[in-house]
Design an enzyme around this catalytic site. Structure first.
Site, PDB file in Angstrom:
ATOM      1  N   TYR A  56     -16.122  -1.882  -7.496  1.00 61.16           N
ATOM      2  CA  TYR A  56     -15.396  -0.610  -7.491  1.00 61.16           C
ATOM      3  C   TYR A  56     -16.120   0.380  -8.405  1.00 61.16           C
ATOM      4  O   TYR A  56     -16.077   0.274  -9.622  1.00 61.16           O
ATOM      5  CB  TYR A  56     -13.940  -0.785  -7.936  1.00 61.16           C
ATOM      6  CG  TYR A  56     -13.106  -1.698  -7.049  1.00 61.16           C
ATOM      7  CD1 TYR A  56     -13.441  -1.924  -5.707  1.00 61.16           C
ATOM      8  CD2 TYR A  56     -11.995  -2.346  -7.549  1.00 61.16           C
ATOM      9  CE1 TYR A  56     -12.686  -2.759  -4.902  1.00 61.16           C
ATOM     10  CE2 TYR A  56     -11.217  -3.183  -6.747  1.00 61.16           C
ATOM     11  CZ  TYR A  56     -11.573  -3.387  -5.430  1.00 61.16           C
ATOM     12  OH  TYR A  56     -10.814  -4.222  -4.639  1.00 61.16           O
ATOM     13  N   HIS A 122     -15.094 -11.975  -3.878  1.00 62.81           N
ATOM     14  CA  HIS A 122     -14.539 -10.804  -3.184  1.00 62.81           C
ATOM     15  C   HIS A 122     -14.507 -11.004  -1.665  1.00 62.81           C
ATOM     16  O   HIS A 122     -13.548 -10.634  -0.990  1.00 62.81           O
ATOM     17  CB  HIS A 122     -15.352  -9.556  -3.551  1.00 62.81           C
ATOM     18  CG  HIS A 122     -14.582  -8.286  -3.466  1.00 62.81           C
ATOM     19  ND1 HIS A 122     -14.790  -7.223  -4.305  1.00 62.81           N
ATOM     20  CD2 HIS A 122     -13.586  -7.883  -2.633  1.00 62.81           C
ATOM     21  CE1 HIS A 122     -13.965  -6.233  -3.975  1.00 62.81           C
ATOM     22  NE2 HIS A 122     -13.226  -6.613  -2.974  1.00 62.81           N
ATOM     23  N   PRO A 202      -0.459  -3.584  -0.591  1.00 60.41           N
ATOM     24  CA  PRO A 202       0.906  -3.920  -0.170  1.00 60.41           C
ATOM     25  C   PRO A 202       1.672  -2.707   0.344  1.00 60.41           C
ATOM     26  O   PRO A 202       2.699  -2.859   0.992  1.00 60.41           O
ATOM     27  CB  PRO A 202       1.544  -4.466  -1.459  1.00 60.41           C
ATOM     28  CG  PRO A 202       0.775  -3.807  -2.562  1.00 60.41           C
ATOM     29  CD  PRO A 202      -0.635  -3.702  -2.056  1.00 60.41           C
ATOM     30  N   LEU A 203       1.146  -1.514   0.041  1.00 65.42           N
ATOM     31  CA  LEU A 203       1.788  -0.282   0.531  1.00 65.42           C
ATOM     32  C   LEU A 203       1.024   0.270   1.736  1.00 65.42           C
ATOM     33  O   LEU A 203       1.188   1.442   2.093  1.00 65.42           O
ATOM     34  CB  LEU A 203       1.837   0.768  -0.590  1.00 65.42           C
ATOM     35  CG  LEU A 203       2.529   0.301  -1.879  1.00 65.42           C
ATOM     36  CD1 LEU A 203       2.399   1.356  -2.991  1.00 65.42           C
ATOM     37  CD2 LEU A 203       4.003  -0.007  -1.608  1.00 65.42           C
ATOM     38  N   GLY A 204       0.207  -0.560   2.364  1.00 63.65           N
ATOM     39  CA  GLY A 204      -0.555  -0.100   3.524  1.00 63.65           C
ATOM     40  C   GLY A 204      -1.451   1.080   3.155  1.00 63.65           C
ATOM     41  O   GLY A 204      -1.506   2.068   3.885  1.00 63.65           O
ATOM     42  N   GLY A 206      -0.976   3.246   1.046  1.00 65.10           N
ATOM     43  CA  GLY A 206      -0.127   4.431   0.826  1.00 65.10           C
ATOM     44  C   GLY A 206       0.707   4.804   2.039  1.00 65.10           C
ATOM     45  O   GLY A 206       1.706   5.509   1.921  1.00 65.10           O
ATOM     46  N   PHE A 207       0.338   4.311   3.219  1.00 63.90           N
ATOM     47  CA  PHE A 207       1.019   4.733   4.441  1.00 63.90           C
ATOM     48  C   PHE A 207       2.500   4.364   4.447  1.00 63.90           C
ATOM     49  O   PHE A 207       3.359   5.148   4.868  1.00 63.90           O
ATOM     50  CB  PHE A 207       0.324   4.102   5.660  1.00 63.90           C
ATOM     51  CG  PHE A 207       0.836   4.616   6.968  1.00 63.90           C
ATOM     52  CD1 PHE A 207       0.477   5.871   7.419  1.00 63.90           C
ATOM     53  CD2 PHE A 207       1.704   3.861   7.739  1.00 63.90           C
ATOM     54  CE1 PHE A 207       0.969   6.363   8.624  1.00 63.90           C
ATOM     55  CE2 PHE A 207       2.193   4.336   8.946  1.00 63.90           C
ATOM     56  CZ  PHE A 207       1.830   5.599   9.386  1.00 63.90           C
ATOM     57  N   GLY A 211       4.642   8.929   2.403  1.00 65.94           N
ATOM     58  CA  GLY A 211       4.069  10.159   1.850  1.00 65.94           C
ATOM     59  C   GLY A 211       2.792  10.607   2.548  1.00 65.94           C
ATOM     60  O   GLY A 211       2.174  11.604   2.148  1.00 65.94           O
TER      61      GLY A 211
HETATM   62  N1  LIG Z   1      -9.556  -7.898  -2.109  1.00 65.28           N
HETATM   63  C1  LIG Z   1      -9.872  -6.820  -1.431  1.00 65.28           C
HETATM   64  O1  LIG Z   1     -10.759  -6.823  -0.596  1.00 65.28           O
HETATM   65  C2  LIG Z   1      -9.121  -5.556  -1.702  1.00 65.28           C
HETATM   66  C3  LIG Z   1      -9.189  -4.475  -0.800  1.00 65.28           C
HETATM   67  C4  LIG Z   1      -8.450  -3.318  -1.073  1.00 65.28           C
HETATM   68  C5  LIG Z   1      -7.678  -3.260  -2.237  1.00 65.28           C
HETATM   69  N2  LIG Z   1      -7.647  -4.316  -3.112  1.00 65.28           N
HETATM   70  C6  LIG Z   1      -6.833  -4.280  -4.333  1.00 65.28           C
HETATM   71  O2  LIG Z   1      -5.489  -3.977  -4.012  1.00 65.28           O
HETATM   72  C7  LIG Z   1      -5.037  -2.889  -4.812  1.00 65.28           C
HETATM   73  C8  LIG Z   1      -4.016  -2.078  -4.042  1.00 65.28           C
HETATM   74  O3  LIG Z   1      -4.501  -1.711  -2.762  1.00 65.28           O
HETATM   75  P1  LIG Z   1      -4.727  -0.207  -2.303  1.00 65.28           P
HETATM   76  O4  LIG Z   1      -4.783   0.674  -3.497  1.00 65.28           O
HETATM   77  O5  LIG Z   1      -5.856  -0.212  -1.360  1.00 65.28           O
HETATM   78  O6  LIG Z   1      -3.436   0.122  -1.437  1.00 65.28           O
HETATM   79  P2  LIG Z   1      -1.876   0.259  -1.712  1.00 65.28           P
HETATM   80  O7  LIG Z   1      -1.512  -0.322  -2.998  1.00 65.28           O
HETATM   81  O8  LIG Z   1      -1.230  -0.249  -0.492  1.00 65.28           O
HETATM   82  O9  LIG Z   1      -1.678   1.858  -1.727  1.00 65.28           O
HETATM   83  C9  LIG Z   1      -2.282   2.682  -2.677  1.00 65.28           C
HETATM   84  C10 LIG Z   1      -2.093   4.127  -2.258  1.00 65.28           C
HETATM   85  O10 LIG Z   1      -0.708   4.435  -2.248  1.00 65.28           O
HETATM   86  C11 LIG Z   1      -0.419   5.535  -3.099  1.00 65.28           C
HETATM   87  N3  LIG Z   1       0.851   5.182  -3.758  1.00 65.28           N
HETATM   88  C12 LIG Z   1       1.075   4.157  -4.601  1.00 65.28           C
HETATM   89  N4  LIG Z   1       2.381   4.096  -4.944  1.00 65.28           N
HETATM   90  C13 LIG Z   1       2.988   5.106  -4.305  1.00 65.28           C
HETATM   91  C14 LIG Z   1       4.325   5.554  -4.257  1.00 65.28           C
HETATM   92  N5  LIG Z   1       5.288   4.939  -4.928  1.00 65.28           N
HETATM   93  N6  LIG Z   1       4.617   6.663  -3.486  1.00 65.28           N
HETATM   94  C15 LIG Z   1       3.644   7.286  -2.792  1.00 65.28           C
HETATM   95  N7  LIG Z   1       2.342   6.897  -2.795  1.00 65.28           N
HETATM   96  C16 LIG Z   1       2.021   5.813  -3.552  1.00 65.28           C
HETATM   97  C17 LIG Z   1      -1.596   5.629  -4.029  1.00 65.28           C
HETATM   98  O11 LIG Z   1      -1.857   6.975  -4.390  1.00 65.28           O
HETATM   99  P3  LIG Z   1      -1.967   7.466  -5.937  1.00 65.28           P
HETATM  100  O12 LIG Z   1      -2.984   6.615  -6.598  1.00 65.28           O
HETATM  101  O13 LIG Z   1      -2.380   8.883  -5.809  1.00 65.28           O
HETATM  102  O14 LIG Z   1      -0.590   7.263  -6.490  1.00 65.28           O
HETATM  103  C18 LIG Z   1      -2.747   5.109  -3.173  1.00 65.28           C
HETATM  104  O15 LIG Z   1      -3.267   6.154  -2.371  1.00 65.28           O
HETATM  105  C19 LIG Z   1      -6.312  -2.117  -5.163  1.00 65.28           C
HETATM  106  O16 LIG Z   1      -6.176  -1.374  -6.356  1.00 65.28           O
HETATM  107  C20 LIG Z   1      -7.314  -3.234  -5.318  1.00 65.28           C
HETATM  108  O17 LIG Z   1      -7.268  -3.788  -6.620  1.00 65.28           O
HETATM  109  C21 LIG Z   1      -8.352  -5.453  -2.832  1.00 65.28           C
END
Ligand SMILES: NC(=O)c1ccc[n+]([C@@H]2O[C@H](COP(=O)([O-])OP(=O)(O)OC[C@H]3O[C@@H](n4cnc5c(N)ncnc54)[C@H](OP(=O)(O)O)[C@@H]3O)[C@@H](O)[C@H]2O)c1
Length: 323
Positions: A56, A122, A202-204, A206-207, A211
């Site tokens: 990252y 990874h 887990p939040l898709g 952000g989808f 929002g």
């Molecule tokens: N192992 C892998 O290959 C892999 C791949 C992808 C991700 N990951 C890990 O998983 C973690 C989480 O995944 P992710 O960040 O891709 O997706 P996510 O947690 O599903 O969603 C993150 C997105 O949602 C927004 N968000 C978070 N909480 C919110 C809320 N309460 N209301 C509205 N919007 C919200 C965030 O924006 P803001 O930041 O602007 O709030 C960001 O754009 C990453 O940080 C990473 O460590 C691992």
């Protein structure tokens, strides 16, 4: 915050992924100070399971996390990942023992610590037998540089082979209301072997928060602009999922993000999602999902949501997923 177990590692049920503070998403890297405040607030709230990866940035996300937890190392569970940066000059994923031994020292230095609580591969490296990779990891455990090991996006058969060499504490896979893939083979295998599941995105991405109904607010370089689920007709079709999540949220008196997380927690013990956010208000909202209870009827409705349209990753990224 209630806790759960990933193998022999205890973690709070809701953690924090810090990837988006440096990479992939709109606004990433713009305000390191706000990101650091968010991580420190997480620790105050008991959201002490903190996730990053060498790739990252690369590197800057680990450095950011290291700065944020300085002076509070013993309060947190630090998880990072290796294998998508090659220090041996090899193209593609590199989980060779020689690469791992170089990678771990860099991660330790950037995180400002003498041990990584949970060190993940990874992506499975098709060019290196998993037994060799895990053998190298077990030497790091013996040396005290790593306390527990994990795999990311590994198929059930790979997990079994790895676990036979050294106990695997956790598998990190995409798992959410619109990505149910682990339920078929990976999750049953993890339950059988006593391994935890760390749902990423887990939040898709952000989808599922409701929002993100158009791409208008996203930077030109935002990763979601090229993701099949966010593009073309798929985005419009997928809005039906968000609307159904919002219906449940309104009944429960919670937000859609909290329902998405509460549904994951309702899948049983040993599941510890790591939602990502750069913002304190969203961190507080997400961590409060620990107290949200869904009825069996609501869980059934969520289980039966309209399936997502579009692959969860674009073609090159899907090809890197272990099958
Ligand atoms: N192992 C892998 O290959 C892999 C791949 C992808 C991700 N990951 C890990 O998983 C973690 C989480 O995944 P992710 O960040 O891709 O997706 P996510 O947690 O599903 O969603 C993150 C997105 O949602 C927004 N968000 C978070 N909480 C919110 C809320 N309460 N209301 C509205 N919007 C919200 C965030 O924006 P803001 O930041 O602007 O709030 C960001 O754009 C990453 O940080 C990473 O460590 C691992």
């Amino acid at each position: 915050m209630q806790s759960t177990s990933l193998g022999r590692l205890d973690v709070p049920r809701i953690g924090l992924g810090v990837m988006g503070m440096s990479a992939f998403y709109t606004g990433a890297g713009r305000d390191g100070a706000e990101s650091i405040r968010t991580i420190r607030r997480a620790v105050d709230l008991g959201v002490t399971h903190l996730h990053t990866a060498e790739v990252y940035g690369p590197y800057v996300n680990e450095e950011l996390l290291g700065r944020a937890v300085k002076g509070r190392r013993d309060e947190v569970v630090l998880a990072t990942k290796f294998g998508l940066v090659s220090h041996t000059g090899r193209p593609g994923p590199d989980s060779t023992p020689v690469n791992i031994r170089t990678a771990v020292d860099g991660s330790l230095r950037r995180l400002g610590t003498d041990r990584i609580d949970l060190y993940y591969q990874h992506r499975v490296d098709p060019g290196t037998p998993i037994e060799e990779t895990v053998g190298a990891l077990s030497e790091l455990v013996e040396a005290g540089k790593v306390l527990h090991i994990g795999l990311s996006e590994a198929a059930a058969a790979t997990v079994r082979r790895a676990h036979a060499v050294h106990p695997v504490a956790a598998v990190q896979s995409e798992y959410s209301l619109w990505t149910r893939d682990p339920e078929a083979e990976v999750l049953p295998a993890l339950r059988e072997l006593g391994i935890g599941l760390v749902p990423y995105a887990p939040l898709g991405h952000g989808f599922l928060t409701g929002g993100l109904r158009t791409l208008n607010g996203l930077d030109a370089a935002d990763w979601r602009r090229t993701n099949p689920r966010f593009t073309g007709d798929n985005l419009t079709r997928n809005l039906r999922i968000v609307d159904q999540v919002r219906e449940v949220a309104d009944e429960v008196g919670a937000t859609p993000a909290q329902v998405a997380l509460a549904w994951l927690l309702a899948q049983g013990d040993g599941i510890a999602p790591i939602p990502g956010t750069k913002r304190i208000d969203r961190l507080e909202e997400n961590s409060a999902a620990d107290a949200v209870r869904l009825t069996p009827g609501q869980i059934t409705r969520l289980n039966n949501l309209t399936p997502a349209s579009g692959e969860r990753h674009a073609e090159p990224d899907m090809a890197a997923v272990d099958q």
